[in-house]
Design a protein around this motif. Structure first.
Motif, PDB file in Angstrom:
ATOM      1  N   ASN A 101     -22.654-124.525  30.487  1.00  0.00           N
ATOM      2  CA  ASN A 101     -22.989-124.741  31.890  1.00  0.00           C
ATOM      3  C   ASN A 101     -24.403-125.291  31.893  1.00  0.00           C
ATOM      4  OD1 ASN A 101     -20.594-123.521  33.196  1.00  0.00           O
ATOM      5  ND2 ASN A 101     -21.359-121.676  32.220  1.00  0.00           N
ATOM      6  N   LYS A 126     -16.259-110.830  34.799  1.00  0.00           N
ATOM      7  CA  LYS A 126     -15.704-111.843  35.704  1.00  0.00           C
ATOM      8  C   LYS A 126     -14.510-111.367  36.520  1.00  0.00           C
ATOM      9  CE  LYS A 126     -16.988-116.277  33.684  1.00  0.00           C
ATOM     10  NZ  LYS A 126     -17.238-116.234  32.239  1.00  0.00           N
ATOM     11  N   ASP A 169     -21.491-110.872  31.436  1.00  0.00           N
ATOM     12  CA  ASP A 169     -21.019-110.732  32.816  1.00  0.00           C
ATOM     13  C   ASP A 169     -19.593-110.229  32.851  1.00  0.00           C
ATOM     14  OD1 ASP A 169     -19.414-112.929  32.384  1.00  0.00           O
ATOM     15  OD2 ASP A 169     -19.945-113.933  34.235  1.00  0.00           O
ATOM     16  N   PHE A 198     -26.752-123.011  29.650  1.00  0.00           N
ATOM     17  CA  PHE A 198     -26.076-121.713  29.632  1.00  0.00           C
ATOM     18  C   PHE A 198     -24.879-121.882  28.718  1.00  0.00           C
ATOM     19  CE2 PHE A 198     -23.362-119.048  32.905  1.00  0.00           C
ATOM     20  CZ  PHE A 198     -22.782-118.331  31.881  1.00  0.00           C
ATOM     21  N   ARG A 257     -26.942-124.882  33.975  1.00  0.00           N
ATOM     22  CA  ARG A 257     -27.705-124.138  34.979  1.00  0.00           C
ATOM     23  C   ARG A 257     -27.744-122.695  34.509  1.00  0.00           C
ATOM     24  NH1 ARG A 257     -23.448-121.151  36.396  1.00  0.00           N
ATOM     25  NH2 ARG A 257     -21.461-122.128  35.993  1.00  0.00           N
ATOM     26  N   GLY A 278     -26.713-118.666  34.934  1.00  0.00           N
ATOM     27  CA  GLY A 278     -25.476-118.011  35.349  1.00  0.00           C
ATOM     28  C   GLY A 278     -25.710-117.109  36.547  1.00  0.00           C
ATOM     29  N   ASP A 279     -24.669-116.885  37.275  1.00  0.00           N
ATOM     30  CA  ASP A 279     -24.675-115.931  38.368  1.00  0.00           C
ATOM     31  C   ASP A 279     -23.434-115.080  38.147  1.00  0.00           C
ATOM     32  OD1 ASP A 279     -24.648-114.581  40.761  1.00  0.00           O
ATOM     33  OD2 ASP A 279     -25.020-116.333  41.993  1.00  0.00           O
ATOM     34  N   PRO A 280     -23.534-113.823  37.885  1.00  0.00           N
ATOM     35  CA  PRO A 280     -24.591-112.854  38.184  1.00  0.00           C
ATOM     36  C   PRO A 280     -25.573-112.539  37.047  1.00  0.00           C
ATOM     37  CG  PRO A 280     -22.599-111.677  37.571  1.00  0.00           C
ATOM     38  CD  PRO A 280     -22.300-113.137  37.414  1.00  0.00           C
ATOM     39  N   GLU A 281     -25.669-113.392  36.018  1.00  0.00           N
ATOM     40  CA  GLU A 281     -26.568-113.046  34.906  1.00  0.00           C
ATOM     41  C   GLU A 281     -28.055-113.216  35.241  1.00  0.00           C
ATOM     42  OE1 GLU A 281     -23.891-115.036  34.598  1.00  0.00           O
ATOM     43  OE2 GLU A 281     -23.025-114.966  32.599  1.00  0.00           O
ATOM     44  N   GLY A 312     -16.413-115.097  40.677  1.00  0.00           N
ATOM     45  CA  GLY A 312     -17.683-115.693  40.261  1.00  0.00           C
ATOM     46  C   GLY A 312     -18.460-114.741  39.361  1.00  0.00           C
TER      47      GLY A 312
HETATM   48  N1  GLY Z   1     -21.479-116.091  35.143  1.00  0.00           N
HETATM   49  C1  GLY Z   1     -20.706-117.231  35.026  1.00  0.00           C
HETATM   50  C2  GLY Z   1     -21.223-118.408  35.711  1.00  0.00           C
HETATM   51  O1  GLY Z   1     -22.288-118.417  36.288  1.00  0.00           O
HETATM   52  O2  GLY Z   1     -20.542-119.423  35.658  1.00  0.00           O
END
Ligand code: GLY
Ligand code: AMP
Length: 423
Positions: A291, A220, A218, A275, A293, A295-298, A232
């Motif tokens: 993490n 950032k 990603d 993650f 959960r 990832g966002d934006p992955e 994010g």
């Molecule tokens: N892509 C990083 C996050 O979701 O924390």
């Protein structure tokens, strides 16, 4: 089957999209949804922190499975509440219990876990207000750049990296003595700076068996060339071209296997995504963070690469039969370019009409900060849309996203033109 997705960003829209493509008979529920998620799910109004309201909703809508997108409900113990409630005994949850969520909720917990299970990471020490003088001496003893991390969750802002010793000490004092990040900075982890290229590793764990999902990278920073403030996430790509089988093997044996062993050994009830934020330091993978959960934006580029029926995967995860699933991945490139509001990640305006969504061809648009009002899609957040495309090469995929981005308009539309630039 009724699946309730918690969370309302582009990650959750891509979860819903993958579930909606399933061959199973599934109904999707979501809450406080954006304009995209609400078109493919039944949108309910709910205050996630109100467990009684959540419980009523689960019962009223005969929810079979709760899929938790963001970390905060997990850190707050949503999974424990559901699992410990007799009247919800048939409800499955994808997302770890509170103890497991500490891997993301406390940097110190994560660091101790990594040390105990010999998982490579930056060396560190942790401090609180009672030993701030030791912390200051520790900074003075070490060389820049200095990496300071608030122990608790701080909406992605709790990591400070500075070159100047005085600035590091000032930040340390602000965190420990002036509650810079509230309770989250009552403890601070100071760690070694790791120099290398980052990547995101995703593992799905059913409490017994695990599966490694496609890797992603990603972007950032808000500005091109990875400059400016952390966001994010302004874009993502998968696969990650520099990840060869040698590096993947090292990640598996040195990071993933000991992580799974640690969770089992600590008797942590963990069913869900792990993650692992990794950095490649001259061929040695090291963990930057866990993490609990996706990832966002992955997620927006990882899920479209998985060829299996996503509901089969989620069901197997709930039934501890992930070992029976043979995951298949699309070898083509998926890319995601995020459209944000002008000013993000600092203050920004919202409520602007988004036009051109109907003209998009050959890309998927996942919604993040959008809302449907009087049949119009309006911007409603910092990150607004994820424009996801597939191609035989990364450039082919990127060209599709950028062509479609030209068709989508809203006041202050901001994006990076250099996603994938370093690969
Ligand atoms: N892509 C990083 C996050 O979701 O924390
Ligand atoms: P985290 O919230 O722990 O993921 O940290 C946010 C970002 O800070 C990471 O994605 C890295 O880019 C950077 N970072 C965190 N820890 C380190 C470290 N020890 N060395 C270098 N960069 C780091």
């Amino acid at each position: 089957m009724n699946i309730f997705i918690i969370g309302n960003g582009a990650r959750e829209h891509s979860f819903a999209y993958a579930i909606a493509k399933s061959n199973h008979d599934v109904r999707i529920f979501s809450c406080n949804s954006n304009a995209g998620l609400s078109t493919i799910s039944t949108n309910l109004t709910l205050d996630i922190s109100d467990f009684n309201a959540l419980k009523k909703l689960i019962i009223d809508k005969s929810i079979d499975m709760v899929l938790v997108g963001p970390e905060s409900p997990l850190i707050d113990g949503i999974t424990d509440l559901i699992l410990n409630d007799q009247s919800l005994s048939n409800v499955k949850v994808i997302g770890p219990t509170k103890k497991g969520a500490q891997l993301e909720g406390s940097k110190e917990f994560a660091k101790e876990f990594m040390n105990k299970y010999k998982i490579p990471t930056a060396s560190y020490r942790s401090f609180d207000a009672s030993n701030i003088n030791e912390a200051i001496s520790f900074i003075k003893m070490n060389n820049p750049p200095y990496v300071l991390k608030a122990d608790g969750p701080a909406a992605g802002k709790g990591v400070i990296i500075v070159d100047n010793e005085d600035e590091a000490i000032k930040n340390l004092e602000d965190m420990l003595l002036k509650s810079k990040f509230g309770k989250s900075s009552e403890k601070v982890v100071i760690e070694e700076f790791l120099d290398g290229i980052e990547m995101s590793c995703f593992v799905l764990f059913d409490g017994k068996n695990y599966k490694i999902l496609p890797y992603a990278k990603d972007y950032k920073k808000i500005h091109e060339g990875d400059k400016g403030l952390n966001t994010g996430g302004m874009g993502s790509v998968s696969p990650v071209s520099f990840l060869d089988s040698k590096l993947k093997n090292r990640i598996k044996t040195e990071v993933i296997e000991p992580t799974i062993y640690g969770l089992l050994n600590e008797e942590i009830n963990y069913v869900g995504f792990i993650f692992i934020g990794l950095i490649n330091v001259n061929g040695q993978p090291k963990v930057i963070e866990y993490n609990v959960r996706m990832g966002d934006p992955e997620t927006q580029v990882v899920l479209p690469r998985i060829k299996n029926d996503f509901v089969d995967i989620l069901t197997a995860c709930c039934n501890q039969t992930l070992d029976k699933i043979n995951l298949e991945f699309d070898s083509q490139y998926l890319v995601n370019v995020v459209l944000a509001s002008k000013g993000y990640p600092e203050s920004y305006q919202k409520g602007y009409e988004i036009t051109g969504l109907g003209d998009v061809r050959d890309s998927i648009v996942f919604h993040a900060g959008t809302v449907l009002e009087n049949d119009k899609v309006l911007s409603n957040g910092g990150r607004v849309l994820s424009i996801v495309s597939k191609g035989k090469t990364m450039d082919e995929a990127l060209n599709k996203s950028y062509e479609n981005i030209d068709k989508i308009n809203f006041s202050g539309k901001t994006y990076r033109r250099d996603i994938g630039f370093d690969l």
